[in-house]
Design a protein around this motif. Structure first.
Motif, PDB file in Angstrom:
ATOM      1  N   ASN A 352      48.960  71.170  54.235  1.00 31.65           N
ATOM      2  CA  ASN A 352      50.079  71.079  55.171  1.00 31.65           C
ATOM      3  C   ASN A 352      50.071  69.732  55.902  1.00 31.65           C
ATOM      4  O   ASN A 352      51.125  69.153  56.169  1.00 31.65           O
ATOM      5  CB  ASN A 352      50.007  72.214  56.191  1.00 31.65           C
ATOM      6  CG  ASN A 352      50.338  73.561  55.589  1.00 31.65           C
ATOM      7  OD1 ASN A 352      50.974  73.637  54.544  1.00 31.65           O
ATOM      8  ND2 ASN A 352      49.901  74.634  56.244  1.00 31.65           N
ATOM      9  N   LEU A 353      48.869  69.243  56.197  1.00 28.01           N
ATOM     10  CA  LEU A 353      48.755  67.957  56.869  1.00 28.01           C
ATOM     11  C   LEU A 353      49.185  66.823  55.944  1.00 28.01           C
ATOM     12  O   LEU A 353      49.894  65.892  56.353  1.00 28.01           O
ATOM     13  CB  LEU A 353      47.311  67.747  57.339  1.00 28.01           C
ATOM     14  CG  LEU A 353      47.092  66.723  58.456  1.00 28.01           C
ATOM     15  CD1 LEU A 353      47.886  67.096  59.701  1.00 28.01           C
ATOM     16  CD2 LEU A 353      45.613  66.616  58.792  1.00 28.01           C
ATOM     17  N   LYS A 354      48.788  66.911  54.699  1.00 26.09           N
ATOM     18  CA  LYS A 354      49.192  65.895  53.725  1.00 26.09           C
ATOM     19  C   LYS A 354      50.699  65.901  53.513  1.00 26.09           C
ATOM     20  O   LYS A 354      51.311  64.848  53.261  1.00 26.09           O
ATOM     21  CB  LYS A 354      48.483  66.130  52.397  1.00 26.09           C
ATOM     22  CG  LYS A 354      47.009  65.744  52.380  1.00 26.09           C
ATOM     23  CD  LYS A 354      46.413  65.953  50.998  1.00 26.09           C
ATOM     24  CE  LYS A 354      44.939  65.560  50.964  1.00 26.09           C
ATOM     25  NZ  LYS A 354      44.337  65.766  49.631  1.00 26.09           N
ATOM     26  N   ALA A 355      51.290  67.081  53.639  1.00 27.23           N
ATOM     27  CA  ALA A 355      52.733  67.211  53.398  1.00 27.23           C
ATOM     28  C   ALA A 355      53.555  66.431  54.413  1.00 27.23           C
ATOM     29  O   ALA A 355      54.703  66.052  54.129  1.00 27.23           O
ATOM     30  CB  ALA A 355      53.136  68.686  53.415  1.00 27.23           C
ATOM     31  N   VAL A 356      52.996  66.190  55.607  1.00 29.56           N
ATOM     32  CA  VAL A 356      53.758  65.439  56.608  1.00 29.56           C
ATOM     33  C   VAL A 356      53.367  63.964  56.617  1.00 29.56           C
ATOM     34  O   VAL A 356      53.788  63.218  57.505  1.00 29.56           O
ATOM     35  CB  VAL A 356      53.576  66.049  58.024  1.00 29.56           C
ATOM     36  CG1 VAL A 356      54.089  67.475  58.066  1.00 29.56           C
ATOM     37  CG2 VAL A 356      52.132  65.971  58.478  1.00 29.56           C
ATOM     38  N   SER A 360      52.051  56.951  50.343  1.00 28.20           N
ATOM     39  CA  SER A 360      51.637  55.546  50.452  1.00 28.20           C
ATOM     40  C   SER A 360      51.412  55.123  51.903  1.00 28.20           C
ATOM     41  O   SER A 360      51.210  53.939  52.186  1.00 28.20           O
ATOM     42  CB  SER A 360      52.702  54.639  49.830  1.00 28.20           C
ATOM     43  OG  SER A 360      53.954  54.815  50.490  1.00 28.20           O
ATOM     44  N   GLY A 361      51.434  56.105  52.820  1.00 26.75           N
ATOM     45  CA  GLY A 361      51.269  55.801  54.234  1.00 26.75           C
ATOM     46  C   GLY A 361      49.902  55.219  54.541  1.00 26.75           C
ATOM     47  O   GLY A 361      48.909  55.552  53.884  1.00 26.75           O
ATOM     48  N   THR A 362      49.820  54.356  55.541  1.00 26.40           N
ATOM     49  CA  THR A 362      48.563  53.671  55.849  1.00 26.40           C
ATOM     50  C   THR A 362      48.108  53.929  57.282  1.00 26.40           C
ATOM     51  O   THR A 362      48.914  54.213  58.170  1.00 26.40           O
ATOM     52  CB  THR A 362      48.701  52.152  55.643  1.00 26.40           C
ATOM     53  OG1 THR A 362      49.835  51.677  56.400  1.00 26.40           O
ATOM     54  CG2 THR A 362      48.900  51.827  54.174  1.00 26.40           C
ATOM     55  N   PHE A 363      46.815  53.809  57.466  1.00 25.51           N
ATOM     56  CA  PHE A 363      46.204  53.945  58.779  1.00 25.51           C
ATOM     57  C   PHE A 363      45.318  52.730  59.019  1.00 25.51           C
ATOM     58  O   PHE A 363      44.441  52.425  58.208  1.00 25.51           O
ATOM     59  CB  PHE A 363      45.359  55.225  58.844  1.00 25.51           C
ATOM     60  CG  PHE A 363      44.431  55.293  60.034  1.00 25.51           C
ATOM     61  CD1 PHE A 363      44.930  55.267  61.331  1.00 25.51           C
ATOM     62  CD2 PHE A 363      43.054  55.384  59.861  1.00 25.51           C
ATOM     63  CE1 PHE A 363      44.090  55.329  62.423  1.00 25.51           C
ATOM     64  CE2 PHE A 363      42.195  55.452  60.960  1.00 25.51           C
ATOM     65  CZ  PHE A 363      42.716  55.428  62.234  1.00 25.51           C
ATOM     66  N   LEU A 373      46.601  57.133  54.446  1.00 25.59           N
ATOM     67  CA  LEU A 373      46.567  58.326  55.278  1.00 25.59           C
ATOM     68  C   LEU A 373      45.979  59.516  54.521  1.00 25.59           C
ATOM     69  O   LEU A 373      45.230  60.324  55.087  1.00 25.59           O
ATOM     70  CB  LEU A 373      47.983  58.664  55.778  1.00 25.59           C
ATOM     71  CG  LEU A 373      48.535  57.781  56.906  1.00 25.59           C
ATOM     72  CD1 LEU A 373      50.007  58.103  57.166  1.00 25.59           C
ATOM     73  CD2 LEU A 373      47.729  57.968  58.178  1.00 25.59           C
ATOM     74  N   GLU A 374      46.316  59.629  53.246  1.00 23.82           N
ATOM     75  CA  GLU A 374      45.803  60.745  52.451  1.00 23.82           C
ATOM     76  C   GLU A 374      44.286  60.696  52.343  1.00 23.82           C
ATOM     77  O   GLU A 374      43.611  61.729  52.377  1.00 23.82           O
ATOM     78  CB  GLU A 374      46.437  60.766  51.058  1.00 23.82           C
ATOM     79  CG  GLU A 374      47.848  61.315  51.049  1.00 23.82           C
ATOM     80  CD  GLU A 374      48.254  61.798  49.658  1.00 23.82           C
ATOM     81  OE1 GLU A 374      47.499  61.538  48.690  1.00 23.82           O
ATOM     82  OE2 GLU A 374      49.316  62.446  49.556  1.00 23.82           O
ATOM     83  N   ASP A 375      43.733  59.492  52.220  1.00 21.26           N
ATOM     84  CA  ASP A 375      42.271  59.362  52.162  1.00 21.26           C
ATOM     85  C   ASP A 375      41.642  59.787  53.490  1.00 21.26           C
ATOM     86  O   ASP A 375      40.565  60.401  53.504  1.00 21.26           O
ATOM     87  CB  ASP A 375      41.874  57.919  51.836  1.00 21.26           C
ATOM     88  CG  ASP A 375      42.231  57.525  50.412  1.00 21.26           C
ATOM     89  OD1 ASP A 375      42.414  58.439  49.578  1.00 21.26           O
ATOM     90  OD2 ASP A 375      42.341  56.307  50.140  1.00 21.26           O
ATOM     91  N   CYS A 376      42.309  59.475  54.583  1.00 19.64           N
ATOM     92  CA  CYS A 376      41.803  59.877  55.903  1.00 19.64           C
ATOM     93  C   CYS A 376      41.783  61.396  56.024  1.00 19.64           C
ATOM     94  O   CYS A 376      40.829  61.978  56.555  1.00 19.64           O
ATOM     95  CB  CYS A 376      42.670  59.290  57.003  1.00 19.64           C
ATOM     96  SG  CYS A 376      42.617  57.490  57.109  1.00 19.64           S
ATOM     97  N   TRP A 445      54.800  61.064  58.675  1.00 14.67           N
ATOM     98  CA  TRP A 445      53.989  59.964  59.203  1.00 14.67           C
ATOM     99  C   TRP A 445      53.860  58.897  58.111  1.00 14.67           C
ATOM    100  O   TRP A 445      53.374  59.179  57.019  1.00 14.67           O
ATOM    101  CB  TRP A 445      52.604  60.480  59.604  1.00 14.67           C
ATOM    102  CG  TRP A 445      52.625  61.390  60.793  1.00 14.67           C
ATOM    103  CD1 TRP A 445      53.343  62.547  60.924  1.00 14.67           C
ATOM    104  CD2 TRP A 445      51.912  61.210  62.015  1.00 14.67           C
ATOM    105  NE1 TRP A 445      53.129  63.112  62.157  1.00 14.67           N
ATOM    106  CE2 TRP A 445      52.242  62.317  62.858  1.00 14.67           C
ATOM    107  CE3 TRP A 445      51.026  60.251  62.486  1.00 14.67           C
ATOM    108  CZ2 TRP A 445      51.724  62.472  64.136  1.00 14.67           C
ATOM    109  CZ3 TRP A 445      50.502  60.406  63.766  1.00 14.67           C
ATOM    110  CH2 TRP A 445      50.850  61.498  64.580  1.00 14.67           C
ATOM    111  N   THR A 446      54.316  57.689  58.419  1.00 13.73           N
ATOM    112  CA  THR A 446      54.295  56.636  57.405  1.00 13.73           C
ATOM    113  C   THR A 446      53.287  55.529  57.707  1.00 13.73           C
ATOM    114  O   THR A 446      52.816  54.836  56.809  1.00 13.73           O
ATOM    115  CB  THR A 446      55.688  55.999  57.246  1.00 13.73           C
ATOM    116  OG1 THR A 446      56.053  55.364  58.465  1.00 13.73           O
ATOM    117  CG2 THR A 446      56.723  57.065  56.903  1.00 13.73           C
TER     118      THR A 446
END
Length: 466
Positions: A352-356, A360-363, A373-376, A445-446
Motif C-alpha cells: 500500500n505504501l509503494k502504491a502511493v 521512479s520517485g526519488t528520496f 523511494l521504492e528502495d527506501c 509521492w514523487t
C-alpha cells in the motif's frame, strides 16, 4: 483569594502601523523585521483565518503529567493536517522568552504564528520571534518599573522570581496563598498613589505578577484581533484556552469562544462561576489539556476535531478533496507506528505504501545520498518494531503546501523524531501529484528532499529513514 475582576479599554490600542502613544526608540531594522514577519503571516492567509487558537501552555496545551505527551501530539497532528495552511496558532504564556524556549526544547511543540509571553506583556511573530514594537509602546503609558520595584521591596512576604522572569513590563513574585489578597489590595493602592496604573494578577496559587494596566493576556489578544481586523483578516472564529487565573482575561474578550480544560485550577473556576457561568461561549472541558482543546473544537463546531492519531485505519479515511497536508501527516504517522511495532509487519502494508509512491520517485537523504523511494520502502522491513517499548515519536511542524501545477503540490515542513532524550529534525520538501489518481487513492509521492536542521542532526545518519 484576590479578585480576578478585569478592566478593559480596547479603544486605546495603537493600530497596526501607527501608534497614538509615543513610540520608544527602536532600530529601524527591528521595526522592519517585525513588519516582515507579520506580513509573511498575513500573506500566507488568502482570506480571514478559518480559526485562531489562542492557548496557554503549561497545563493547557502541555500536560506535564503526561510523559508520552499524547494529548499534545494528538493536537499537533490535527492542526497540521487540517488547519495550519489557513488558520492561526497563538501561544499565550506566562513564561518569559527564556523559559518558553526551554519548554520548546523539552516538549514536542508546534511552531506558533504568534507568541504572547510574560503574561501578555510581549508579543512576537514567527519562528524568529520578532517583537511587536507598537505593543511595547502602548504599555509604556503610566508604567515605571523602578517605582514598582521600590514599593514591592517594602513587602517581605513577596519573594522575587528568577531573573529570567523579570521583564521590561512585568515584575514577578511568589506569595503565599493566604496573604495574596491583602498584599494585592495594599500594593495596588500604593502604586496608584505614586501615579502608576497597574494590573496585579495572582495565579497558580503562588504567582503574583505586576503589569501595566493595559497589559495581560486578554488585552494582548484584543490588540491582535484589532490588528488583524485592520488587515481585513479578522479570524472567522477564535478559541481561547486556559487553566489558571492569568488566563481569565482571555474569556472576557467579546465574540471569542473559550475552553477551560478539565484540570483548570480553582481560581479560574471561581472566576467562571462569578463571570461566565451561563455563557454558552465558555465551557469547562471534561478532557485534560490539549485533549480539552480538541474537545472544544468539536463542541463549538469550529472545524474537524478528529485527530489523525485517533484514526485506527488511515486507509478508511474518506476525503472529499486532495489534502496534501493530511497526506504528509498520515505518511509519518504510519512510519511511527511501523517502527513502534503497532502495525502488523505484512507485505500488504508495504504494498500500500509503494502504491502511493511513483516507481521512479526519488528520496534525497539529509546526508546527500539519493535513493529510489521504492528502495527506501523495501528497507522499512528491517526496522519494523525497532523502537518498540521505547519513547519514540514522530511529528511534523509547519506543513505548508503550495500548488505548483494543475495536479501537483510542493509541501514544505519540519520532520521531527524523538527517541528517549534525543531529538532530530530535518527540513523536508515533498512533491505530490494527483495525476491519474482519485481522491480515494491518495496523492502520489514523487520526490522527497531533506536537509538537517542546524543543531538537530542525527548522531548516526544511517538510522534516519525518510
Amino acid at each position: 483569594m484576590p479578585s480576578l475582576t478585569l478592566r478593559f479599554s480596547f479603544s486605546g490600542f495603537p493600530c497596526s502601523r501607527c501608534c497614538s502613544t509615543p513610540t520608544p526608540k527602536l532600530s529601524s531594522f527591528t521595526s522592519f523585521q517585525t513588519e516582515v514577519n507579520f506580513r509573511s503571516i498575513m500573506d500566507r492567509l488568502t482570506s480571514a483565518a478559518r480559526l485562531m487558537i489562542v492557548s496557554d501552555l503549561d497545563h493547557t496545551m502541555v500536560d506535564h503529567h503526561d510523559p508520552e505527551n499524547l494529548s499534545l501530539l494528538r493536537f499537533n497532528a490535527l492542526w497540521e493536517a487540517n488547519y495550519r495552511e489557513n488558520s492561526l496558532l497563538v501561544f499565550s504564556t506566562g513564561r518569559s522568552p527564556t523559559l518558553y524556549k526551554e519548554l520548546r526544547k523539552e516538549k514536542p511543540m508546534l511552531t506558533p504564528d504568534i507568541t504572547i509571553m510574560s503574561v501578555g506583556t510581549e508579543i512576537t511573530y514567527g519562528n524568529s520571534m520578532e517583537p511587536d514594537d507598537g505593543w511595547e509602546a502602548f504599555l509604556n503609558d503610566k508604567w515605571d518599573r523602578k517605582i514598582v520595584t521600590e514599593e514591592t521591596s517594602k513587602f517581605p512576604e513577596l519573594t522575587l522570581q528568577s531573573e529570567t522572569e523579570q521583564r521590561p513590563h512585568k515584575v514577578s513574585f511568589y506569595v503565599q496563598k493566604d496573604k495574596a489578597q491583602d498584599i494585592t489590595g495594599t500594593l495596588s493602592k500604593r502604586l496608584e498613589e505614586r501615579g502608576l496604573d497597574v494590573k496585579i494578577i495572582y495565579s497558580g496559587g503562588m504567582d503574583l505578577d505586576i503589569l501595566p494596566q493595559g497589559a495581560g493576556k486578554g488585552q494582548a489578544l484584543a490588540y491582535l484581533l484589532k490588528k488583524l481586523k485592520s488587515e481585513g483578516k479578522l479570524p472567522n472564529n477564535t478559541l481561547a484556552c486556559g487553566d489558571s487565573g492569568n488566563d481569565a482575561e482571555l474569556f472576557s474578550i467579546p465574540d471569542v469562544y473559550g475552553v477551560m480544560v478539565a484540570n483548570a485550577q480553582e481560581e479560574l473556576l471561581q472566576w467562571r462561576a462569578a463571570n461566565a457561568k451561563d455563557s454558552p461561549k465558555v465551557i469547562h472541558a471534561t478532557e485534560r489539556c490539549a485533549a480539552g482543546i480538541i474537545q472544544a473544537i468539536g463542541h463549538f463546531n469550529l472545524g474537524p476535531n478528529t485527530s489523525p492519531r485517533d484514526v485506527t485505519d488511515m486507509s478508511d479515511c474518506k476525503m472529499e478533496n486532495f489534502v496534501p497536508a493530511y497526506e504528509v501527516v498520515k505518511f509519518y504517522l504510519f512510519f511511527e507506528k511501523w517502527r513502534r511495532g503497532e502495525i502488523e509487519n505484512s507485505d500488504l502494508h508495504l504494498s500500500n505504501l509503494k502504491a502511493v509512491c511513483r516507481p521512479s520517485g526519488t528520496f534525497v537523504h539529509p546526508s546527500g545520498v539519493e535513493k529510489y523511494l521504492e528502495d527506501c520502502i523495501n528497507t522499512l522491513r528491517t526496522c519494523h518494531g525497532d523502537k518498540q517499548g521505547k519513547q519514540f515519536r514522530i511529528w511534523v511542524d509547519l506543513v505548508l503546501p503550495t500548488q505548483v501545477g494543475s495536479d501537483s503540490w510542493l509541501v514544505s515542513f519540519k520532520k521531527w523524531e524523538l527517541c528517549g532524550e534525543e531529538r532530530q529534525c530535518c527540513i523536508t520538501t515533498v512533491l505530490l501529484s494527483s495525476k491519474n489518481v482519485t481522491v480515494a487513492d491518495g496523492l502520489t509521492w514523487t520526490h522527497v528532499h531533506q536537509t538537517w536542521l542546524q543543531g538537530a542532526a542525527a548522531s548516526d545518519s544511517a538510522t534516519w529513514f525518510f
